[in-house]
Design an enzyme around this catalytic site. Structure first.
Site, PDB file in Angstrom:
ATOM      1  N   ARG A  65      79.492  11.160  32.654  1.00  0.00           N
ATOM      2  CA  ARG A  65      78.738  12.418  32.529  1.00  0.00           C
ATOM      3  C   ARG A  65      78.909  13.251  33.790  1.00  0.00           C
ATOM      4  NH1 ARG A  65      75.194  12.799  37.073  1.00  0.00           N
ATOM      5  NH2 ARG A  65      73.469  11.318  36.945  1.00  0.00           N
TER       6      ARG A  65
ATOM      7  N   ARG B 258      73.769  18.489  31.068  1.00  0.00           N
ATOM      8  CA  ARG B 258      74.453  17.228  31.341  1.00  0.00           C
ATOM      9  C   ARG B 258      75.494  17.102  30.243  1.00  0.00           C
ATOM     10  NH1 ARG B 258      71.378  13.297  34.427  1.00  0.00           N
ATOM     11  NH2 ARG B 258      70.744  14.493  36.248  1.00  0.00           N
TER      12      ARG B 258
ATOM     13  N   CYS C 234      68.893  17.368  41.747  1.00  0.00           N
ATOM     14  CA  CYS C 234      68.690  16.193  42.600  1.00  0.00           C
ATOM     15  C   CYS C 234      69.878  16.048  43.555  1.00  0.00           C
ATOM     16  CB  CYS C 234      68.570  14.936  41.720  1.00  0.00           C
ATOM     17  SG  CYS C 234      68.372  13.420  42.669  1.00  0.00           S
TER      18      CYS C 234
ATOM     19  N   THR D  26      71.292  13.562  44.697  1.00  0.00           N
ATOM     20  CA  THR D  26      72.216  12.456  44.387  1.00  0.00           C
ATOM     21  C   THR D  26      73.338  12.908  43.458  1.00  0.00           C
ATOM     22  OG1 THR D  26      70.926  11.763  42.464  1.00  0.00           O
ATOM     23  CG2 THR D  26      70.410  10.695  44.567  1.00  0.00           C
TER      24      THR D  26
ATOM     25  N   ARG E 263      78.811  10.778  37.046  1.00  0.00           N
ATOM     26  CA  ARG E 263      78.414   9.364  37.010  1.00  0.00           C
ATOM     27  C   ARG E 263      79.187   8.715  35.875  1.00  0.00           C
ATOM     28  NH1 ARG E 263      74.620   5.146  35.728  1.00  0.00           N
ATOM     29  NH2 ARG E 263      73.638   6.199  33.955  1.00  0.00           N
TER      30      ARG E 263
HETATM   31  P1  ADP Z   1      72.183   9.752  33.848  1.00  0.00           P
HETATM   32  O1  ADP Z   1      71.583  10.020  35.187  1.00  0.00           O
HETATM   33  O2  ADP Z   1      73.629   9.476  33.940  1.00  0.00           O
HETATM   34  O3  ADP Z   1      71.863  10.713  32.761  1.00  0.00           O
HETATM   35  P2  ADP Z   1      70.299   7.610  33.070  1.00  0.00           P
HETATM   36  O4  ADP Z   1      70.232   6.439  33.986  1.00  0.00           O
HETATM   37  O5  ADP Z   1      69.137   8.525  32.979  1.00  0.00           O
HETATM   38  O6  ADP Z   1      71.639   8.346  33.432  1.00  0.00           O
HETATM   39  O7  ADP Z   1      70.693   7.109  31.607  1.00  0.00           O
HETATM   40  C1  ADP Z   1      70.750   7.972  30.532  1.00  0.00           C
HETATM   41  C2  ADP Z   1      71.049   7.225  29.237  1.00  0.00           C
HETATM   42  O8  ADP Z   1      72.433   6.885  29.218  1.00  0.00           O
HETATM   43  C3  ADP Z   1      70.291   5.921  29.092  1.00  0.00           C
HETATM   44  O9  ADP Z   1      69.921   5.743  27.744  1.00  0.00           O
HETATM   45  C4  ADP Z   1      71.337   4.889  29.470  1.00  0.00           C
HETATM   46  O10 ADP Z   1      71.095   3.621  28.898  1.00  0.00           O
HETATM   47  C5  ADP Z   1      72.563   5.525  28.868  1.00  0.00           C
HETATM   48  N1  ADP Z   1      73.822   4.982  29.415  1.00  0.00           N
HETATM   49  C6  ADP Z   1      74.276   5.041  30.673  1.00  0.00           C
HETATM   50  N2  ADP Z   1      75.466   4.449  30.797  1.00  0.00           N
HETATM   51  C7  ADP Z   1      75.799   3.995  29.554  1.00  0.00           C
HETATM   52  C8  ADP Z   1      76.914   3.300  29.017  1.00  0.00           C
HETATM   53  N3  ADP Z   1      77.962   2.955  29.775  1.00  0.00           N
HETATM   54  N4  ADP Z   1      76.893   3.015  27.692  1.00  0.00           N
HETATM   55  C9  ADP Z   1      75.846   3.375  26.898  1.00  0.00           C
HETATM   56  N5  ADP Z   1      74.778   4.037  27.355  1.00  0.00           N
HETATM   57  C10 ADP Z   1      74.744   4.349  28.671  1.00  0.00           C
HETATM   58  N1  IOM Z   2      68.186  11.675  39.998  1.00  0.00           N
HETATM   59  C1  IOM Z   2      66.841  11.243  39.991  1.00  0.00           C
HETATM   60  N2  IOM Z   2      66.406  11.027  38.641  1.00  0.00           N
HETATM   61  N3  IOM Z   2      66.510  10.092  40.890  1.00  0.00           N
HETATM   62  C2  IOM Z   2      67.421   9.818  41.963  1.00  0.00           C
HETATM   63  C3  IOM Z   2      65.103  10.033  41.101  1.00  0.00           C
HETATM   64  C4  IOM Z   2      64.648   9.095  42.252  1.00  0.00           C
HETATM   65  O1  IOM Z   2      64.452   7.880  41.980  1.00  0.00           O
HETATM   66  O2  IOM Z   2      64.457   9.589  43.379  1.00  0.00           O
END
Ligand code: ADP
Ligand code: IOM
Length: 337
Positions: A100, A203, A245, A247, A254
């Site tokens: 993403r 995203r 953010c 990060t 990511r």
């Molecule tokens: P981001 O910051 O990349 O949006 P999150 O940690 O908030 O990521 O995760 C968003 C969603 O994407 C969650 O449901 C997570 O389980 C899903 N996800 C992340 N990586 C994968 C993957 N490799 N395969 C399937 N789902 C994934």
């Molecule tokens: N990107 C954001 N969701 N995360 C880094 C939050 C935090 O844990 O500080």
């Protein structure tokens, strides 16, 4: 990191500053103050916050990405996706792969300074462009407004949709007017998806089962290239693509796998330490701030700023291949008499 870097001295320096949008230090740090279990704890309440509150942002950015205050993000370079290959051709370890990136749209502030009209205008603009995509990216935009609870829950369960009421975003004043302006686009095969107005304006996500990183990344590159012909994104010469953010700055990429590494996972501290050595981050099965379920980890590149898109992907690929090698080595020792 907020706790580490908001020293008394930095606080005294920043406590009366304001951006031209009216954002204050409190707007930047509120999420971390309310959620001591945050990883970072600060958000750029608007695009100017990175400069106005640089004495707090710069050290956090440096620790997270290894990006010094004198550095600049290189030009965009997607590289040749084909070179990334398939990380697990036999399907023994990787369940699914997701890449993403985030984008902010020029002329719009970030969540805490957006009004209802901003959310609705942005959604209209973006959904129109997305619904004009053709071929393998052809799909439909689904606003959260009017979507049934069951549909939302199923999309979240299947890892396609963001969850509602995230307490980190709530404290950052980023869930206002919900569900207005929020929604998801996906193509017919649910391999290309776009989140609208969650943490970032957009995203953009490419994902599918298995470890075919070349195809999955190639699809994202193609999609972003097509969309940016129609929409201008906010990019800064020092920090690259701007995100809410810190990060996510820079490439905003990511690239993650859902992977089973049962032997490495037995000693979680050592496993995390090994991942860190390869510049990887370990998350739980349902994403950030969740735990691993059935031994499934979400492992992705940690750094997004100070390197090109292709370098971020290569770092992820090399690290994941190393982890698989380590897992295989442990399997070998268990099998030998
Ligand atoms: P981001 O910051 O990349 O949006 P999150 O940690 O908030 O990521 O995760 C968003 C969603 O994407 C969650 O449901 C997570 O389980 C899903 N996800 C992340 N990586 C994968 C993957 N490799 N395969 C399937 N789902 C994934
Ligand atoms: N990107 C954001 N969701 N995360 C880094 C939050 C935090 O844990 O500080």
């Amino acid at each position: 990191m907020l706790k580490k870097y908001l020293t008394r001295e930095v606080f005294e320096l920043l406590k009366e500053r304001k951006t031209s949008y009216g954002s204050t230090l409190l707007d930047v740090i509120r999420s971390g103050l309310c959620n001591p279990d945050s990883h970072i704890g600060i958000y750029a309440a608007d695009p100017e916050a990175y400069v106005v509150f640089k004495e707090l942002f710069n050290p956090v950015i440096e620790e997270y990405h290894g990006f010094e205050s004198s550095s600049s993000q290189p030009e965009t370079n997607w590289g040749n996706p084909e070179e990334l290959g398939n990380l697990d051709p036999d399907g023994a370890y990787i369940i699914s792969t997701r890449v993403r990136c985030a984008r902010s749209i020029e002329g719009y502030p970030f969540n805490p300074t957006m009004n209802e009209t901003h959310y609705l205008d942005l959604e209209k603009k973006v959904s129109g462009v997305l619904e004009s995509l053709t071929d393998d990216l052809k799909g439909q935009y689904y606003p959260l407004l009017g979507m049934s609870r069951e549909t939302q829950d199923q999309l979240i369960e299947d890892h396609f949709l963001f969850k509602e009421g995230d307490r980190f975003l709530e404290a950052a004043n980023s869930n206002r007017f919900w569900p207005k302006g929020r929604g998801i686009f996906f193509n017919d095969t649910k391999t290309f998806l776009v989140w609208c107005n969650e943490e970032d304006h957009l995203r953009l996500i490419s994902m599918e089962e298995g470890g075919d990183l070349a195809t999955i990344y190639g699809r994202l590159v193609d999609a972003v290239s097509r969309i940016e012909r129609e929409i201008s994104f906010s990019r800064n010469s020092r920090l690259g693509y701007l995100t809410f953010c810190p990060t996510n700055l820079g490439t905003t990429i990511r690239a993650s796998v859902h992977i089973k590494l049962p032997r490495l996972g037995r000693d979680f501290e050592a496993f995390q330490e090994m991942a860190r050595k390869f510049y990887l981050q370990v998350r739980g099965t349902r994403g950030e701030h969740t735990e691993s379920e059935d031994g499934v980890y979400d492992i992705s590149n940690q750094r997004r700023l100070g390197l090109t898109e292709f370098q971020a992907l290569s770092e992820m690929r090399d690290g994941i291949l190393q982890l698989i090698e380590q897992e295989k080595a442990l399997e070998g020792t268990e099998q030998s008499p």
